[in-house]
Scaffold this active site. Sequence first.
Site, short mmCIF file in Angstrom:
data_model
loop_
_atom_site.label_atom_id
_atom_site.label_comp_id
_atom_site.label_asym_id
_atom_site.label_seq_id
_atom_site.Cartn_x
_atom_site.Cartn_y
_atom_site.Cartn_z
N ALA A 197 0.83 -1.21 0.00
CA ALA A 197 0.00 0.00 0.00
C ALA A 197 0.86 1.26 0.00
CB ALA A 197 -0.93 0.00 1.21
N TYR A 198 1.92 1.24 0.78
CA TYR A 198 2.81 2.40 0.88
C TYR A 198 3.53 2.65 -0.44
CZ TYR A 198 6.62 5.34 2.65
OH TYR A 198 7.52 6.36 2.86
N ALA A 199 4.09 1.58 -1.03
CA ALA A 199 4.80 1.74 -2.30
C ALA A 199 3.86 2.19 -3.41
CB ALA A 199 5.49 0.43 -2.68
N SER A 209 1.28 4.11 -3.03
CA SER A 209 1.04 5.54 -2.84
C SER A 209 2.22 6.36 -3.31
CB SER A 209 0.73 5.83 -1.36
OG SER A 209 1.89 5.76 -0.55
N LYS A 210 3.41 5.87 -3.10
CA LYS A 210 4.59 6.62 -3.50
C LYS A 210 4.83 6.55 -5.00
CE LYS A 210 5.61 8.25 0.54
NZ LYS A 210 5.47 9.70 0.80
#
Length: 245
Positions: A153-155, A157-158
């Site tokens: 999820a974090y990657a 978003s980035k």
Amino acid sequence: MTTSTSRVAIVTGGSGGIGRASALRLAADGTAVVVHYAGNRDRALETVRDIETAGGRAIAVGGDVADEREMLSLFDAAEEAFGGIDVLVHTAGIMPLAPIAELDLETFDRVQRTNVRGTFVVDQLAARRLRAGGAIVNFSTSVTRLQIPGYGAYAASKGAVEAITLILARELRGRDITVNAVAPGPTATPLFFEGKSQEQIDGIAASNPMTRLGTPQDIAETVAFLAGPGRWVNGQVLYVNGGAA
């Protein structure tokens, strides 16, 4: 009361970690700094005091980066205090970790709201209000290259942050405003340490060619370069990770 100064920066997430280090580093270059915080007002005020003790100028302003009204107030406060805005350093973000198969969608939505919508909101305001000669510095992550399990999820978003960054750089053609993203590797911040055992932390540090974690100060040096003298770097993602693959 409005007081003009040579250069003014807004640093989102400036109360701790990379944001705090960036605020202190920019202030050391003589930049007036608006230290943004989401929830930790005391830490933001501590950053302001540290800047002022060293002879710099700073104020603290709170707000949700994904709320356009609160961010409009942030930009208004910067202009009212210092007469204009030259630099946006957008470090604010969240990083809940879980395998894709296990991550609940509410958490996924929260990550995208803060990291993607938040970037879009503050970049939009910066695109409208930064003075010529300005710089927008967004934050991505080296995980977009390293593909570490648990960071889906974090990657994601980035990856969106990088797309926003590269397109905005082209959209600001002729404005003399640079737009870049810094993509740190594992960095010794509370966000990184959260949920990791000492064995995991030691293993990640040992895997780096520099045999250590990055520090917030390491990242802040790159921020200061992009915010100031790095005028010929534009529309780029800079991987600041000590040589991690």
